[in-house]
Design a protein around this motif. Sequence first.
Motif, short mmCIF file in Angstrom:
data_model
loop_
_atom_site.label_atom_id
_atom_site.label_comp_id
_atom_site.label_asym_id
_atom_site.label_seq_id
_atom_site.Cartn_x
_atom_site.Cartn_y
_atom_site.Cartn_z
N PRO A 42 71.22 -26.03 57.88
CA PRO A 42 72.51 -26.66 58.19
C PRO A 42 72.85 -27.80 57.25
N CYS A 43 71.88 -28.27 56.49
CA CYS A 43 72.12 -29.40 55.59
C CYS A 43 72.57 -28.96 54.21
N CYS A 44 71.80 -28.09 53.57
CA CYS A 44 72.10 -27.73 52.18
C CYS A 44 72.58 -26.30 52.02
N THR A 45 72.76 -25.55 53.10
CA THR A 45 73.28 -24.17 53.13
C THR A 45 72.33 -23.16 52.49
N ALA A 46 71.06 -23.51 52.27
CA ALA A 46 70.10 -22.56 51.71
C ALA A 46 69.69 -21.54 52.77
N ILE A 47 69.31 -20.36 52.32
CA ILE A 47 68.81 -19.30 53.21
C ILE A 47 67.29 -19.41 53.28
N MET A 81 77.87 -28.74 45.68
CA MET A 81 77.11 -29.95 45.35
C MET A 81 75.61 -29.68 45.44
N TRP A 82 75.18 -29.01 46.50
CA TRP A 82 73.76 -28.73 46.63
C TRP A 82 73.25 -27.78 45.55
N SER A 83 74.08 -26.84 45.14
CA SER A 83 73.66 -25.92 44.08
C SER A 83 73.44 -26.64 42.76
N ARG A 84 74.11 -27.78 42.57
CA ARG A 84 73.92 -28.57 41.36
C ARG A 84 72.79 -29.57 41.50
N LEU A 85 72.51 -30.00 42.75
CA LEU A 85 71.45 -30.99 42.96
C LEU A 85 70.06 -30.38 42.82
#
Length: 432
Positions: free
Chosen positions: A239-244, A210-214
């Motif tokens: 911890p919210c959007c799994t980004a590095i 979902m975050w990758s599309r948002l």
Amino acid sequence: MSFSQSLTINDDIDAAAPEQQGELVLCRHCDLLQWLPPLQEGEQAHCQRCDHQLDVRQVQPILRPVLYAASALFMLLLANLFPFISMGVAGNRSEMHFFDTSAVLFTEYHQSLAILVWLFIQAVPAFCMAAVIYLKLGMLYRLPARIWVARVLFMLKPWSMVDIFLMGLLISFVKLVANADISLGLSFWAFCIFCLLHLRTFQVIDRHEMWSRLALAPKVPVTAEAGKTGLSQQLKLCPCCTAIVPLAQQHCPRCHTRVYPRVPASLQKTLALLVTAAVLYIPANLLPIMRTVSFGNVTDSTIISGFLLMWQDGEYPVALVILLASVVVPIAKILIMFWLCYLVLAPAPVAVRSKLTTRIYLLVDWVGRWSMVDVLVVAILAALVRFGLLMSVYPGVGALVFAAVVIITMLAAISFDPRLLWDQPARTGEQV
């Protein structure tokens, strides 16, 4: 590949060409940096070290969640419009609406408990379904505030307890069916369908996907090397959007969340919450959780006495459910969380205190919320059994104290950082 199949990141993927490897991801449970391969619909990928699910590709990732969530909201509306349950005793009949589970508690001077029940079974589930619709449509129409809505959605997800409320309804029926005539209204069936649709909606969405599309994820430094921990390479996971995110950067550039290499003061917070829960658990079992008035006689019931009564009446399955949810699970969760905190500081090899203990933590984190079933049973009975001196049920102060125990243990599990189980003992003290 069918939906039931999954991928585990392995050395073959690490050896592939960069354009075939997909993207680098950090596991949120063991902090291992690894390649996430390109996934087809129905495929999912798991961490090679702790087996945590990293990503999944759903079939029709926008249409299905929107349809499920919209249908769930419609069923929730029906559940509030019509009679939920009616009960007859000695020629008298009492009718309960879904909203009465919190409204009756509010009028009986249990406002705090009423607000909690309303949030858990109405407000939070409704917001989650509306948020899913908004986010999925936002992928198509670029709606505003998508980032904020997504942050709140995944923060509130554990506090949606419609499935626990449904279990509470079944336990309440078993308690009442021998002494009363129970009739199920249209809203009850609408609520059952709502529960199924609510659970299915969360099954067909994935946080990483979902975050990758948002929004686009920030670029990973070219020096990052798969197979090593993020902390050892000056990287941390949002911890919210799994980004590095680079270790020196304080906020995630995608969701603007404050990012730490580990949960700040994780052990201190967890231990403080566990001690508080352990202290409150004593009065939660000694104080009456429910007061029953029958033909003018008043009977106070504690958690243990409720279990013993169901056992004496021969309702063994329900008695065991009450024993497990209200006695075994809270005690076991507190003890296991204390044990996990000890393992973080214990001078044991990482291999001894990592994979199995991570799975135990995930199990404890999931099962702990089911202890709320006894509180919801009290709310149901208080809303339904309203016959004055003939027969009435009132919540006791023990219900509020026990609800506090469940909430505090849930917060303790949230504050515990499972990545500490994978850190080297010499470095653990610096990160907690």
